[in-house]
Design a protein around this motif. Structure first.
Motif, PDB file in Angstrom:
ATOM      1  N   UNK A 176       0.822  -1.211   0.000  1.00  0.00           N
ATOM      2  CA  UNK A 176       0.000   0.000   0.000  1.00  0.00           C
ATOM      3  C   UNK A 176       0.858   1.262   0.000  1.00  0.00           C
ATOM      4  N   UNK A 177       2.178   1.113   0.251  1.00  0.00           N
ATOM      5  CA  UNK A 177       3.094   2.259   0.193  1.00  0.00           C
ATOM      6  C   UNK A 177       4.162   2.023  -0.882  1.00  0.00           C
ATOM      7  N   UNK A 178       3.761   1.354  -1.962  1.00  0.00           N
ATOM      8  CA  UNK A 178       4.732   0.950  -2.986  1.00  0.00           C
ATOM      9  C   UNK A 178       5.469   2.135  -3.591  1.00  0.00           C
ATOM     10  N   UNK A 179       4.783   3.246  -3.863  1.00  0.00           N
ATOM     11  CA  UNK A 179       5.439   4.407  -4.476  1.00  0.00           C
ATOM     12  C   UNK A 179       6.483   5.007  -3.537  1.00  0.00           C
ATOM     13  N   UNK A 180       6.160   5.102  -2.265  1.00  0.00           N
ATOM     14  CA  UNK A 180       7.114   5.651  -1.292  1.00  0.00           C
ATOM     15  C   UNK A 180       8.340   4.760  -1.182  1.00  0.00           C
ATOM     16  N   UNK A 181       8.131   3.448  -1.227  1.00  0.00           N
ATOM     17  CA  UNK A 181       9.249   2.532  -1.054  1.00  0.00           C
ATOM     18  C   UNK A 181      10.177   2.507  -2.261  1.00  0.00           C
ATOM     19  N   UNK A 232       6.607  17.430   2.797  1.00  0.00           N
ATOM     20  CA  UNK A 232       6.101  18.541   3.597  1.00  0.00           C
ATOM     21  C   UNK A 232       4.587  18.496   3.730  1.00  0.00           C
ATOM     22  N   UNK A 233       3.902  18.052   2.678  1.00  0.00           N
ATOM     23  CA  UNK A 233       2.438  17.964   2.718  1.00  0.00           C
ATOM     24  C   UNK A 233       2.014  16.871   1.749  1.00  0.00           C
ATOM     25  N   UNK A 234       1.479  15.782   2.278  1.00  0.00           N
ATOM     26  CA  UNK A 234       1.081  14.664   1.419  1.00  0.00           C
ATOM     27  C   UNK A 234       0.033  15.077   0.396  1.00  0.00           C
ATOM     28  N   UNK A 235      -0.812  16.052   0.728  1.00  0.00           N
ATOM     29  CA  UNK A 235      -1.878  16.459  -0.184  1.00  0.00           C
ATOM     30  C   UNK A 235      -1.355  17.196  -1.405  1.00  0.00           C
ATOM     31  N   UNK A 236      -0.120  17.671  -1.355  1.00  0.00           N
ATOM     32  CA  UNK A 236       0.424  18.449  -2.461  1.00  0.00           C
ATOM     33  C   UNK A 236       1.413  17.662  -3.309  1.00  0.00           C
ATOM     34  N   UNK A 237       1.630  16.383  -2.995  1.00  0.00           N
ATOM     35  CA  UNK A 237       2.567  15.550  -3.762  1.00  0.00           C
ATOM     36  C   UNK A 237       1.751  14.702  -4.735  1.00  0.00           C
ATOM     37  N   UNK A 238       1.846  15.017  -6.018  1.00  0.00           N
ATOM     38  CA  UNK A 238       0.967  14.375  -7.009  1.00  0.00           C
ATOM     39  C   UNK A 238       1.230  12.881  -7.143  1.00  0.00           C
ATOM     40  N   UNK A 239       2.500  12.436  -7.039  1.00  0.00           N
ATOM     41  CA  UNK A 239       2.783  11.015  -7.253  1.00  0.00           C
ATOM     42  C   UNK A 239       2.337  10.146  -6.072  1.00  0.00           C
ATOM     43  N   UNK A 240       1.817  10.774  -4.987  1.00  0.00           N
ATOM     44  CA  UNK A 240       1.354  10.011  -3.837  1.00  0.00           C
ATOM     45  C   UNK A 240      -0.148   9.720  -3.898  1.00  0.00           C
ATOM     46  N   UNK A 241      -0.800   9.983  -5.031  1.00  0.00           N
ATOM     47  CA  UNK A 241      -2.264   9.917  -5.049  1.00  0.00           C
ATOM     48  C   UNK A 241      -2.789   8.517  -4.722  1.00  0.00           C
ATOM     49  N   UNK A 242      -2.033   7.455  -5.095  1.00  0.00           N
ATOM     50  CA  UNK A 242      -2.509   6.101  -4.803  1.00  0.00           C
ATOM     51  C   UNK A 242      -2.398   5.747  -3.318  1.00  0.00           C
ATOM     52  N   UNK A 243      -1.536   6.460  -2.595  1.00  0.00           N
ATOM     53  CA  UNK A 243      -1.318   6.158  -1.178  1.00  0.00           C
ATOM     54  C   UNK A 243      -1.985   7.166  -0.256  1.00  0.00           C
ATOM     55  N   UNK A 244      -2.604   8.199  -0.846  1.00  0.00           N
ATOM     56  CA  UNK A 244      -3.078   9.330  -0.056  1.00  0.00           C
ATOM     57  C   UNK A 244      -4.124   8.911   0.971  1.00  0.00           C
ATOM     58  N   UNK A 245      -5.051   8.046   0.596  1.00  0.00           N
ATOM     59  CA  UNK A 245      -6.088   7.622   1.544  1.00  0.00           C
ATOM     60  C   UNK A 245      -5.482   6.911   2.755  1.00  0.00           C
TER      61      UNK A 245
END
Length: 658
Positions: free
Chosen positions: A372-377, A389-402
């Motif tokens: 569920x955190x594949x992009x971060x890893x 700095x802000x998860x809501x403003x990082x576009x490549x995190x959209x799959x992990x945002x929830x």
């Protein structure tokens, strides 16, 4: 203008030299300088390792620090076009390394530098923590300079008063001096205040307004400042309420909440009382300085020292990382910090046994799916620090945002832990609100990670070494048992069974020495512990009296010592004090200083046994006793009628050689 305000001839003193020495020690450099710079020259107020007064601005490397308004590091001056022909490089003392930090006001105006030089080049630089320490010392240097300036102005005020200048002229002069004092103070990041004790109204500089979060008015009632203090300034209140004539200089540090945004800041307040000719106090004059940054730097350096001490006590790598996470969370004021351990590769899980949380925050302890955190890893597996700095403003995190939202994470720092190039874990810091992670916070995270990784690696190395020692001990025991079995088989036809039994007992004594050394990883063996281990196989320990200080023996001496004691004990059991029910043996040892250094002296004395006679023949046992603890030793073996006596002497350094 800066140099004229601070008057170099009056400002240079031991305090600034001490700060320069502290900078040199912090950076392990041979020279450190504290200076103020203007358009024409650089004047040195504090020196360590060299005695200088001033340079022209053309010779000043520090001018580049002033122009850039940022720290400057030149790892090797020979490779920098600006310095490769500098006189400090081509002439004595042949400096190769330079690091300098600005002495600046909060507005960003740089008035000078604190710098260090060294003859050894350092391409890797001085390190982030070293630069932070230099910046803290630079701020302290500005405080010292300002105090000198303030003291001179106050002395001039008192001189004007003593000369009985007309009252209107005196007041005008004082106001002019006070305005100048405010201007200089604000440039150095130090605000000034003047409290009228008759009205309790306070004249404060713009810098004090900024510190307390007040609008930029000149006059405030003292209650406006006191209302911001989390703990009231008791010394100031004492002055206000008592009006005593014998009040001396005052100083205090306390925490405030800014009036405009509620932010917590730490303030250092220094003050003195001005009196009339009859001694009655009329005004309180002083400075206020925001020392929050210094407190933070100091607390983080202290946290690193404490971490180093506590890491020596941890027993497992995981415990080391969990301790590091706790230090990170407390020092950086995060909502959550912890250590996550990777299991099962990229498709496996990450487990958090125990994390650190701020009050009211939920723990993440448990097992989590890595997918569920594949992009971060993807970042972490490449060994890259993940700073968000802000998860809501990082576009490549959209799959992990929830998932981040469910965990209450809006910002985080994640430091990967790699073992032989493979991601095995990570240290993380998380906050429930957006947060800009400063460079100093990232540097602190790296410093904590380095220390915990080193401690974890050391623990793992010791564990592997202990496993190896245990395996060697097991194999050695098997080998000695095999030797004993072979001896029994080979010597089965020997008529002198006592000789065979003596051989077996010597093998057992040798095994006892090896057992003790294995317990100490073949480093040292405790003399008394080894003696008890060997002699307990010969007779009850109640028959022996041990007396002496704690002494450790190296492996070679421990082996010969065990065989020697075994021989003495066996002879005592056959012919001496241990051959009856009433005899006993005194074993004493001590350290003795002599021309050749410290010697270990051990004495064996039997008493209460049958009358002893000198042995009629000399065998292997006698030769063993004469050899004692080794070639440098001196041995005496006597047979008085009351019991055998032996004295062994050996240099302590030889006895403890590993």
């Amino acid at each position: 203008m800066v140099l004229e305000a601070y008057r170099p001839s009056e400002m240079r003193d031991a305090d600034l030299n001490d700060l320069a020495m502290a900078a040199a020690c912090l950076c392990r450099a041979s020279t450190a300088l504290i200076s103020l710079v203007d358009r024409k020259r650089q004047v040195f107020f504090g020196c360590y390792g060299v005695d200088l007064n001033e340079w022209s601005i053309d010779e000043a490397i520090c001018q580049w620090v002033v122009e850039a308004n940022t720290p400057l590091v030149i790892g090797d001056m020979r490779g920098d076009s600006r310095t490769k022909q500098h006189k400090l490089l081509v002439n004595e003392p042949f400096y190769h390394f330079y690091a300098g930090v600005p002495i600046r006001a909060p507005s960003g105006h740089v008035v000078g530098t604190l710098c260090v030089f060294d003859a050894t080049a350092r391409p890797e630089g001085p390190g982030g923590i070293c630069l932070e320490g230099m910046e803290a010392l630079a701020r302290q240097a500005m405080r010292v300079l300002h105090e000198r300036r303030m003291r001179r102005i106050q002395q001039e005020q008192q001189k004007h008063t003593a000369e009985k200048t007309p009252a209107v002229a005196v007041e005008k002069q004082l106001r002019a001096e006070h305005a100048a004092l405010q201007l200089v103070g604000d440039i150095g990041g130090i605000g000034t205040f003047e409290l009228d004790l008759a009205t309790n109204m306070t004249s404060i500089s713009p810098e004090v307004c900024r510190i307390f979060g007040l609008s930029r008015a000149n006059i405030y009632p003292i209650e406006a400042l006191i209302a911001c203090m989390r703990t009231p300034d008791s010394s100031m209140l004492h002055v206000i309420n008592s009006r005593e004539a014998d009040i001396g200089a005052l100083e205090a540090e306390y925490c405030i909440r800014r009036a405009n945004d509620g932010a917590e800041r730490w303030v250092r307040r220094r003050a003195g009382v001005e009196r009339r000719a009859d001694g009655k106090p009329i005004r309180l004059l002083g400075t206020m300085e925001d020392i929050t940054r210094d407190r933070i730097v100091s607390s983080r350096l202290s946290a690193l020292v404490t971490l180093g001490d506590e890491l020596r006590e941890v027993k497992t790598p995981r415990a080391a990382y969990e301790l590091g996470a706790q230090v990170l969370g407390e020092a950086l004021g995060a909502d959550r910090a912890g250590y996550a351990e990777m299991n099962g590769g990229s498709q496996g899980t990450l487990s958090i046994v125990r994390d650190w949380t701020a009050p009211g925050q939920e723990s993440l302890a448990g097992v989590h799916d890595r997918k569920i955190f594949a992009d971060s890893f993807q970042f972490l597996e490449r060994g890259l620090l993940l700073a968000i700095s802000d998860t809501d403003e990082v576009t490549w995190l959209h799959r992990e945002l929830d998932h981040y939202h469910r965990l209450g994470v809006r910002s985080q720092l994640v430091m990967p832990i790699l073992t032989q190039g493979r991601l095995t874990g990570c240290l993380y810091l998380q906050s429930a609100v957006p947060r800009q992670w400063a460079d100093r916070e990232v540097a602190f995270l790296r410093a904590v990670t380095d220390r915990t990784q080193a401690a974890a690696a050391s623990i793992e190395a010791r564990r592997r070494q202990q496993t190896l020692h245990e395996e060697l001990a097991h194999r050695l025991k098997n080998l000695l048992a095999l030797v004993q079995a072979l001896a029994n088989q080979s010597l089965r036809g020997i008529d002198d069974r006592e000789a065979v039994r003596s051989f077996e007992r010597r093998l057992i004594a040798l095994s006892s020495a090896h057992d003790l050394l294995m317990q100490r990883a073949w480093q040292r063996g405790d003399l008394e512990g080894l003696a008890r281990e060997v002699l307990a196989r010969i007779a009850p320990l109640e028959r022996f009296r041990f007396q002496g200080p704690v002494v450790s023996l190296g492996p070679n001496t421990a082996t010969s010592f065990s065989l020697t004691l075994h021989e003495l004990g066996t002879n005592a059991a056959k012919y001496g004090a241990l051959s009856n029910e009433s005899g006993h043996v005194d074993i004493r040892w001590h350290l003795e200083e002599g021309e050749g250094g410290t010697r270990l002296i051990l004495e064996w004395a039997e008493a209460g046994g049958p009358q002893v006679v000198v042995p009629s023949r000399s065998g292997f046992g006698s030769r063993l006793l004469k050899s004692g603890f080794g070639t440098p030793g001196a041995n005496v073996l006597e047979y008085p009628s009351e019991g055998c006596r032996a004295r062994f002497s050996v240099p302590l350094a030889y006895a403890q050689e590993n």
